[in-house]
Design a protein around this motif. Sequence first.
Motif, short mmCIF file in Angstrom:
data_model
loop_
_atom_site.label_atom_id
_atom_site.label_comp_id
_atom_site.label_asym_id
_atom_site.label_seq_id
_atom_site.Cartn_x
_atom_site.Cartn_y
_atom_site.Cartn_z
N THR A 34 44.22 38.62 43.30
CA THR A 34 43.16 39.07 42.39
C THR A 34 43.76 39.72 41.16
OG1 THR A 34 41.58 39.38 44.20
CG2 THR A 34 41.15 40.57 42.16
N GLY A 165 38.15 43.47 44.52
CA GLY A 165 38.53 42.52 45.56
C GLY A 165 37.73 42.70 46.82
N GLY A 297 38.92 38.07 40.44
CA GLY A 297 39.92 38.21 39.38
C GLY A 297 39.31 38.13 38.00
#
Length: 310
Positions: A34, A165, A297
């Motif tokens: 990420t 995340g 991300g």
Amino acid sequence: MHRFPRTFLLSCLLLATVGLVRVYGWNKATHMVTGAIAYRDLQASSPQTLSRIVAILKKHPDYQQRWSAKLADPTLSEDEKNQYLFMLAARWPDDIRGQAQYDHQSWHYINYVYAPEQNIARTDTTLATGETILQAFGMNQQILRSNAPDSAKAIAVCWLFHLTGDVHMPLHTTALIDQQFPQGDRGGNLFKIKVMMSNQTINLHSFWDGMLLGADDFRSVSNLAVQLRQVISRMQLVQLGRADINTWSKESFQLAQDNAYRSNTLPAGTDQDGAILPADYVDTVKPIAQRQVALAGYRLADELKADLSD
């Protein structure tokens, strides 16, 4: 079908607020992915934001103790070292588990109630476990946007990386409550499965954690980040317009119901004998996990740009 009295269910919910223990949401390698995706995305869309975040992270209280030796790797270019810094920042909240000064166990998740035997799937009710991932995100967002010193902002940045995340991992938003788990399954931690008959028993949460990547070295992480950006572009993700972590958590809660638990059709085994996953389970959920990591991300990059825009 046996149905619990509502008063019994509510008492179970209260009991489930005590002593909850969670394992990592996504493993460390996946959190690093990420961070790597956010780095490359910022490099293309906002180099000034990227430079500011790198400068902030170099003021982190743990920079010398935890990161400097890894970043001194002579095989890495300067650009790769900065990307590696993003990766290490994304996993930092898991690396410091148990350190009273920085660790906040309840920040990693929120327990929306999924009680399918009672036809309950609610995002307006959660098991009370302390400060949730939503509250933690908001607090760290405020620090990054404030006049706090960069050392404090660096800690906040690590948490924003990590919580972005975690909230995209479906089992970090869900408490399954049924006859087998009257006090909740702790986000799949008590839900025992086997991938195949010959495999050992593990829990559903651990399966989702490590589904995409096991190795946490720079090259393995960087390569997966590149692959995910190639196959899952921003243009494919209509969800990117939804910039509210509350919305992200509800998306994950729906994914948990529909895919992780397969609308309450996925059987759970015991500690001694996990239930074997359906033959198509891995092939079905792996693309979902890949999309969630890529989405996290990109959303992280967008969040950092927004937080530093003033």
